[in-house]
Write a protein that holds these residues in place. Structure first.
Motif, PDB file in Angstrom:
ATOM      1  N   ALA A 172       0.848  -1.193   0.000  1.00 49.21           N
ATOM      2  CA  ALA A 172       0.000   0.000   0.000  1.00 49.21           C
ATOM      3  C   ALA A 172       0.882   1.241   0.000  1.00 49.21           C
ATOM      4  CB  ALA A 172      -0.899  -0.005   1.231  1.00 49.21           C
ATOM      5  N   VAL A 173       0.646   2.140  -0.939  1.00 45.13           N
ATOM      6  CA  VAL A 173       1.418   3.381  -0.993  1.00 45.13           C
ATOM      7  C   VAL A 173       1.017   4.257   0.195  1.00 45.13           C
ATOM      8  CG1 VAL A 173       1.915   5.466  -2.329  1.00 45.13           C
ATOM      9  CG2 VAL A 173       1.577   3.289  -3.514  1.00 45.13           C
ATOM     10  N   THR A 174       2.018   4.662   0.977  1.00 45.98           N
ATOM     11  CA  THR A 174       1.759   5.556   2.115  1.00 45.98           C
ATOM     12  C   THR A 174       2.356   6.935   1.891  1.00 45.98           C
ATOM     13  OG1 THR A 174       3.726   4.784   3.290  1.00 45.98           O
ATOM     14  CG2 THR A 174       1.645   3.636   3.753  1.00 45.98           C
ATOM     15  N   GLU A 175       3.230   7.032   0.904  1.00 40.66           N
ATOM     16  CA  GLU A 175       3.863   8.317   0.595  1.00 40.66           C
ATOM     17  C   GLU A 175       4.353   8.273  -0.841  1.00 40.66           C
ATOM     18  OE1 GLU A 175       8.074   9.914   2.005  1.00 40.66           O
ATOM     19  OE2 GLU A 175       6.621   9.899   3.655  1.00 40.66           O
ATOM     20  N   ALA A 176       4.181   9.373  -1.572  1.00 46.73           N
ATOM     21  CA  ALA A 176       4.685   9.467  -2.945  1.00 46.73           C
ATOM     22  C   ALA A 176       5.228  10.867  -3.174  1.00 46.73           C
ATOM     23  CB  ALA A 176       3.578   9.166  -3.949  1.00 46.73           C
ATOM     24  N   LYS A 177       6.392  10.935  -3.800  1.00 48.35           N
ATOM     25  CA  LYS A 177       7.033  12.210  -4.112  1.00 48.35           C
ATOM     26  C   LYS A 177       7.515  12.173  -5.551  1.00 48.35           C
ATOM     27  CE  LYS A 177       9.007  12.643   0.498  1.00 48.35           C
ATOM     28  NZ  LYS A 177      10.260  12.745   1.259  1.00 48.35           N
ATOM     29  N   CYS A 178       7.484  13.322  -6.195  1.00 46.41           N
ATOM     30  CA  CYS A 178       8.035  13.426  -7.537  1.00 46.41           C
ATOM     31  C   CYS A 178       8.541  14.851  -7.742  1.00 46.41           C
ATOM     32  CB  CYS A 178       6.983  13.073  -8.593  1.00 46.41           C
ATOM     33  SG  CYS A 178       7.672  12.854 -10.239  1.00 46.41           S
ATOM     34  N   GLN A 179       9.777  14.963  -8.195  1.00 43.03           N
ATOM     35  CA  GLN A 179      10.356  16.263  -8.526  1.00 43.03           C
ATOM     36  C   GLN A 179      10.567  16.291 -10.032  1.00 43.03           C
ATOM     37  OE1 GLN A 179      13.903  16.170  -6.143  1.00 43.03           O
ATOM     38  NE2 GLN A 179      12.893  17.213  -4.439  1.00 43.03           N
ATOM     39  N   TYR A 180       9.990  17.301 -10.677  1.00 45.15           N
ATOM     40  CA  TYR A 180      10.016  17.395 -12.128  1.00 45.15           C
ATOM     41  C   TYR A 180      11.171  18.284 -12.554  1.00 45.15           C
ATOM     42  CZ  TYR A 180       5.452  15.544 -11.115  1.00 45.15           C
ATOM     43  OH  TYR A 180       4.438  14.776 -10.628  1.00 45.15           O
ATOM     44  N   ARG A 181      11.942  17.799 -13.524  1.00 46.46           N
ATOM     45  CA  ARG A 181      13.134  18.533 -13.951  1.00 46.46           C
ATOM     46  C   ARG A 181      13.020  19.040 -15.394  1.00 46.46           C
ATOM     47  NH1 ARG A 181      17.116  16.622 -10.262  1.00 46.46           N
ATOM     48  NH2 ARG A 181      16.017  16.636  -8.282  1.00 46.46           N
ATOM     49  N   ALA A 182      12.355  18.274 -16.259  1.00 46.24           N
ATOM     50  CA  ALA A 182      12.203  18.647 -17.663  1.00 46.24           C
ATOM     51  C   ALA A 182      10.928  17.991 -18.187  1.00 46.24           C
ATOM     52  CB  ALA A 182      13.409  18.209 -18.479  1.00 46.24           C
ATOM     53  N   SER A 183      10.431  18.500 -19.295  1.00 42.79           N
ATOM     54  CA  SER A 183       9.166  18.009 -19.843  1.00 42.79           C
ATOM     55  C   SER A 183       9.350  16.814 -20.760  1.00 42.79           C
ATOM     56  CB  SER A 183       8.476  19.119 -20.649  1.00 42.79           C
ATOM     57  OG  SER A 183       8.188  20.211 -19.818  1.00 42.79           O
ATOM     58  N   ALA A 184       8.436  15.870 -20.629  1.00 39.46           N
ATOM     59  CA  ALA A 184       8.322  14.785 -21.599  1.00 39.46           C
ATOM     60  C   ALA A 184       7.147  15.132 -22.503  1.00 39.46           C
ATOM     61  CB  ALA A 184       8.076  13.453 -20.901  1.00 39.46           C
ATOM     62  N   ARG A 185       7.215  14.696 -23.739  1.00 41.92           N
ATOM     63  CA  ARG A 185       6.169  15.012 -24.720  1.00 41.92           C
ATOM     64  C   ARG A 185       5.710  13.758 -25.440  1.00 41.92           C
ATOM     65  NH1 ARG A 185       5.595  20.400 -25.397  1.00 41.92           N
ATOM     66  NH2 ARG A 185       7.174  21.693 -24.418  1.00 41.92           N
ATOM     67  N   PHE A 186       4.616  13.902 -26.159  1.00 37.73           N
ATOM     68  CA  PHE A 186       4.040  12.790 -26.907  1.00 37.73           C
ATOM     69  C   PHE A 186       5.104  12.068 -27.724  1.00 37.73           C
ATOM     70  CE2 PHE A 186       2.287  11.476 -31.085  1.00 37.73           C
ATOM     71  CZ  PHE A 186       1.632  10.340 -30.646  1.00 37.73           C
ATOM     72  N   ASP A 187       5.077  10.746 -27.658  1.00 39.08           N
ATOM     73  CA  ASP A 187       5.908   9.815 -28.408  1.00 39.08           C
ATOM     74  C   ASP A 187       7.358   9.744 -27.932  1.00 39.08           C
ATOM     75  OD1 ASP A 187       5.601   7.734 -30.270  1.00 39.08           O
ATOM     76  OD2 ASP A 187       6.714   8.879 -31.782  1.00 39.08           O
ATOM     77  N   ASP A 188       7.721  10.500 -26.885  1.00 42.03           N
ATOM     78  CA  ASP A 188       9.053  10.323 -26.297  1.00 42.03           C
ATOM     79  C   ASP A 188       9.138   8.926 -25.685  1.00 42.03           C
ATOM     80  OD1 ASP A 188       9.933  12.903 -26.827  1.00 42.03           O
ATOM     81  OD2 ASP A 188       9.668  13.631 -24.763  1.00 42.03           O
ATOM     82  N   GLU A 189      10.287   8.307 -25.794  1.00 39.74           N
ATOM     83  CA  GLU A 189      10.534   7.082 -25.043  1.00 39.74           C
ATOM     84  C   GLU A 189      11.167   7.506 -23.725  1.00 39.74           C
ATOM     85  OE1 GLU A 189      12.970   2.844 -25.169  1.00 39.74           O
ATOM     86  OE2 GLU A 189      13.097   4.207 -26.882  1.00 39.74           O
ATOM     87  N   VAL A 190      10.622   6.985 -22.629  1.00 34.52           N
ATOM     88  CA  VAL A 190      11.113   7.330 -21.293  1.00 34.52           C
ATOM     89  C   VAL A 190      11.651   6.074 -20.631  1.00 34.52           C
ATOM     90  CG1 VAL A 190      10.477   8.254 -19.029  1.00 34.52           C
ATOM     91  CG2 VAL A 190       9.449   9.224 -21.109  1.00 34.52           C
ATOM     92  N   ARG A 191      12.881   6.153 -20.132  1.00 34.86           N
ATOM     93  CA  ARG A 191      13.509   5.071 -19.370  1.00 34.86           C
ATOM     94  C   ARG A 191      13.303   5.356 -17.896  1.00 34.86           C
ATOM     95  NH1 ARG A 191      18.873   5.716 -19.694  1.00 34.86           N
ATOM     96  NH2 ARG A 191      19.165   3.819 -18.513  1.00 34.86           N
ATOM     97  N   ILE A 192      12.827   4.360 -17.167  1.00 34.69           N
ATOM     98  CA  ILE A 192      12.614   4.512 -15.732  1.00 34.69           C
ATOM     99  C   ILE A 192      13.521   3.517 -15.016  1.00 34.69           C
ATOM    100  CG2 ILE A 192      10.933   4.502 -13.853  1.00 34.69           C
ATOM    101  CD1 ILE A 192       8.777   4.668 -16.178  1.00 34.69           C
ATOM    102  N   LEU A 193      14.419   4.033 -14.209  1.00 33.94           N
ATOM    103  CA  LEU A 193      15.293   3.206 -13.391  1.00 33.94           C
ATOM    104  C   LEU A 193      14.678   3.131 -12.005  1.00 33.94           C
ATOM    105  CD1 LEU A 193      18.749   4.650 -14.468  1.00 33.94           C
ATOM    106  CD2 LEU A 193      17.580   2.627 -15.339  1.00 33.94           C
ATOM    107  N   THR A 194      14.528   1.923 -11.489  1.00 34.66           N
ATOM    108  CA  THR A 194      13.865   1.697 -10.200  1.00 34.66           C
ATOM    109  C   THR A 194      14.775   0.888  -9.296  1.00 34.66           C
ATOM    110  OG1 THR A 194      11.761   1.600 -11.384  1.00 34.66           O
ATOM    111  CG2 THR A 194      11.775   0.785  -9.115  1.00 34.66           C
ATOM    112  N   ARG A 195      14.867   1.306  -8.048  1.00 31.29           N
ATOM    113  CA  ARG A 195      15.648   0.557  -7.072  1.00 31.29           C
ATOM    114  C   ARG A 195      14.984   0.658  -5.704  1.00 31.29           C
ATOM    115  NH1 ARG A 195      18.067   5.452  -7.341  1.00 31.29           N
ATOM    116  NH2 ARG A 195      18.929   6.313  -5.416  1.00 31.29           N
TER     117      ARG A 195
END
Length: 136
Positions: free
Chosen positions: A56-79
């Motif tokens: 169960a998610v008890t906390e979520a944070k996100c800091q935005y640095r630059a914009s993603a746009r339609f059809d961009d491929e986004v790589r997400i690294l998770t640890r």
């Protein structure tokens, strides 16, 4: 497992009138990446649910640095950055694949719960999959 990598392609429906990805979609991408983290670690998230444990998610944070746009491929690294008997913290790094531009960084904290929402200990079978580690 040190770090899992997930790729998504920005769908038109994920953008606003300015053609920029709507901010809440990054939280959805973090969920997609979490499920993929489990798969790359060697198990399906639904298997953990079948053993009576949900995150169960008890906390979520996100800091935005630059914009993603339609059809961009986004790589997400998770640890996993913190792993306790009853909670797990994940960190995420989202980059545009074409130029490695950092788009956002995020973090989620999860309580290990049963289906009724009561906190429980992570089933022994799954503990090793969530050992805290740094990025490769």
């Amino acid at each position: 497992m040190q770090c899992a990598e997930t790729s998504i392609r920005v769908r038109y429906a994920e953008t606003d009138q300015m053609g920029v990805v709507y901010y809440a979609n990054y939280l959805v991408w973090m969920e997609v990446a979490r499920v993929e983290y489990c798969r790359q670690a060697g198990f399906e998230y639904r298997d953990m649910e079948a053993h009576g444990a949900v995150l169960a998610v008890t906390e979520a944070k996100c800091q935005y640095r630059a914009s993603a746009r339609f059809d961009d491929e986004v790589r997400i690294l998770t640890r996993v950055t913190e792993s306790r008997s009853r909670s797990i913290r994940f960190a995420y790094e989202m980059r545009r694949a074409s130029d490695e531009k950092l788009l956002a960084v995020g973090e989620t904290l999860h309580a290990v719960c049963d289906r009724q929402g009561k906190m429980i200990r992570m089933p022994e079978k799954f503990r090793a999959f969530f050992s805290a580690s740094g990025v490769e």
